[in-house]
Write a protein that holds these residues in place. Structure first.
Motif, PDB file in Angstrom:
ATOM      1  N   VAL A  91       0.877  -1.200  -0.028  1.00 19.61           N
ATOM      2  CA  VAL A  91       0.219   0.055   0.219  1.00 19.61           C
ATOM      3  C   VAL A  91       0.885   1.254   0.012  1.00 19.61           C
ATOM      4  CG1 VAL A  91      -1.732   1.366   1.515  1.00 19.61           C
ATOM      5  CG2 VAL A  91      -1.877  -1.215   1.029  1.00 19.61           C
ATOM      6  N   SER A  92       1.894   1.422   0.756  1.00 22.07           N
ATOM      7  CA  SER A  92       2.753   2.703   1.027  1.00 22.07           C
ATOM      8  C   SER A  92       3.409   2.682  -0.197  1.00 22.07           C
ATOM      9  CB  SER A  92       3.680   2.152   2.096  1.00 22.07           C
ATOM     10  OG  SER A  92       4.572   1.212   1.996  1.00 22.07           O
ATOM     11  N   VAL A  93       3.993   1.545  -1.102  1.00 19.55           N
ATOM     12  CA  VAL A  93       4.433   1.491  -2.239  1.00 19.55           C
ATOM     13  C   VAL A  93       3.710   2.076  -3.252  1.00 19.55           C
ATOM     14  CG1 VAL A  93       5.654   0.073  -4.256  1.00 19.55           C
ATOM     15  CG2 VAL A  93       6.184  -0.231  -1.935  1.00 19.55           C
ATOM     16  N   ASN A  94       2.404   1.726  -3.380  1.00 20.65           N
ATOM     17  CA  ASN A  94       1.474   2.149  -4.395  1.00 20.65           C
ATOM     18  C   ASN A  94       1.265   3.535  -4.268  1.00 20.65           C
ATOM     19  OD1 ASN A  94       1.084  -0.194  -6.071  1.00 20.65           O
ATOM     20  ND2 ASN A  94      -0.587  -0.959  -4.655  1.00 20.65           N
ATOM     21  N   PHE A  95       1.130   4.020  -2.822  1.00 26.45           N
ATOM     22  CA  PHE A  95       0.736   5.363  -2.742  1.00 26.45           C
ATOM     23  C   PHE A  95       1.900   6.283  -3.156  1.00 26.45           C
ATOM     24  CE2 PHE A  95       1.462   9.080   0.406  1.00 26.45           C
ATOM     25  CZ  PHE A  95       0.242   9.748  -0.018  1.00 26.45           C
ATOM     26  N   SER A  96       3.188   5.850  -2.770  1.00 27.70           N
ATOM     27  CA  SER A  96       4.276   6.760  -3.197  1.00 27.70           C
ATOM     28  C   SER A  96       4.634   6.725  -4.642  1.00 27.70           C
ATOM     29  CB  SER A  96       5.627   6.133  -2.458  1.00 27.70           C
ATOM     30  OG  SER A  96       5.877   4.842  -2.980  1.00 27.70           O
ATOM     31  N   THR A  97       4.286   5.653  -5.481  1.00 26.79           N
ATOM     32  CA  THR A  97       4.454   5.612  -6.855  1.00 26.79           C
ATOM     33  C   THR A  97       3.515   6.636  -7.427  1.00 26.79           C
ATOM     34  OG1 THR A  97       4.867   3.075  -6.758  1.00 26.79           O
ATOM     35  CG2 THR A  97       4.054   3.959  -8.877  1.00 26.79           C
ATOM     36  N   PHE A  98       2.043   6.582  -7.219  1.00 26.41           N
ATOM     37  CA  PHE A  98       1.319   7.472  -7.627  1.00 26.41           C
ATOM     38  C   PHE A  98       1.555   8.836  -7.408  1.00 26.41           C
ATOM     39  CE2 PHE A  98      -1.062   3.559  -8.591  1.00 26.41           C
ATOM     40  CZ  PHE A  98      -2.061   4.069  -9.159  1.00 26.41           C
ATOM     41  N   LEU A  99       1.937   9.021  -6.229  1.00 30.42           N
ATOM     42  CA  LEU A  99       2.461  10.402  -5.833  1.00 30.42           C
ATOM     43  C   LEU A  99       3.653  10.907  -6.374  1.00 30.42           C
ATOM     44  CD1 LEU A  99       1.932  12.820  -3.600  1.00 30.42           C
ATOM     45  CD2 LEU A  99       3.772  11.603  -2.181  1.00 30.42           C
TER      46      LEU A  99
END
Length: 292
Positions: free
Chosen positions: A173-181
């Motif tokens: 979840v944190s990886v996906n969030f940082s990716t989109f950000l």
């Protein structure tokens, strides 16, 4: 928890984006399964030039020679550090090609959707993740059974296994969030540069913490890659400053033109000399001085 505002938008775009992201993840994992680690690393390296080509062809985005040179240095360094063997096979090559194309398109869409619909990275992730997870949930077990002749639901899920699965999900979840950000605030190419920095850090921490074997080739490759990253960051900063400098004179000209509009309006208000057949210099959106 009200950390962000729920913002629904075009459902077709969200569905297509979520499904494409799920397919991209599946293809990358299949590419790793059917290819050697070295060829898989080459697949990841190919994402940057493919992204540059797609953005140049379809979005008319221009990459200066300085940026292209710095990216070439970066790719060379990561290639020297990570690519060890290149064992080719037909199925693996096709899967790698499909993984490259879908990943590039998905990352470009991540950037364009956020700008087009004016949504944040969290809002986009919130809208698209149900379609992404549903795609993987439907396709994943079927492919696992087809490739390994084993049923994923028949596995013995001990408490320790469940704990690490949940931990993996939280990290994802944190990886996906940082990716989109990162993609939303910068660009797909910059995100890939950051991803290769991660690769270099994985090699470094593996040596320092886990005492993984480390050769002079790894060290040389990491140093070359770091030089490429520094050059990329420097040239991006310089070009951004140049664009801001070019925009400033245009803003000055617009501000100098503003008094002309004000003068015309003041003349009309004071009954001053504007002939009936003379065009009135008022903004298009102003209805105060519209003539019948």
């Amino acid at each position: 928890m009200k950390f962000f505002e729920h913002k629904p938008f075009d459902s077709r775009t969200v569905m297509g984006f979520g499904v494409l992201n799920g397919i991209s993840i599946g293809l990358l994992n299949l590419s790793l399964g059917f290819n050697s680690v070295g060829f898989y690393q080459m697949t990841k390296l190919a994402i940057i030039p493919c992204t540059v080509i797609l953005e140049t062809l379809f979005f008319r985005k221009k990459f200066s020679r300085s940026i292209q040179m710095s990216l070439s240095v970066l790719l060379l360094g990561v290639g020297v550090a990570t690519v060890t063997d290149l064992q080719l096979n037909a199925v693996g090559s096709i899967l790698s090609l499909l993984a490259i194309i879908t990943t590039c398109i998905a990352q470009i869409m991540t950037n364009t959707i956020q700008k087009k619909f004016k949504v944040s990275s969290t809002q986009l992730l919130y809208q698209s993740c149900p379609y992404q997870s549903l795609t993987l949930f439907l396709v994943g077990p079927f492919l696992d059974g087809f490739l390994t002749n084993q049923n994923v639901f028949a596995f013995n899920y001990t408490s320790q296994v469940v704990f690490f699965i949940v931990l993996s999900c939280l990290i994802s979840v944190s990886v996906n969030f940082s990716t989109f950000l990162v993609i939303g605030k910068t660009s797909p190419v910059t995100y890939q540069v950051l991803g290769h920095l991660k690769t270099c850090l994985v090699l470094t921490f593996g040596y320092v913490l886990l005492h993984d074997p480390f050769s002079w080739r790894n060290i040389l490759g990491i140093l070359i890659a770091v030089v490429g990253m520094v050059l990329y960051s420097y040239f991006c900063t310089v070009e951004t400053q140049q664009k801001n400098t070019e925009v400033s004179p245009q803003q000055v000209k617009e501000s100098e033109a503003a008094p002309l509009i004000s003068d015309s309006l003041s003349k009309v208000e004071n009954g001053g000399g504007v002939a009936d057949d003379e065009p009135l210099k008022v903004p298009m959106w102003s209805s105060k001085y519209s003539r019948e």
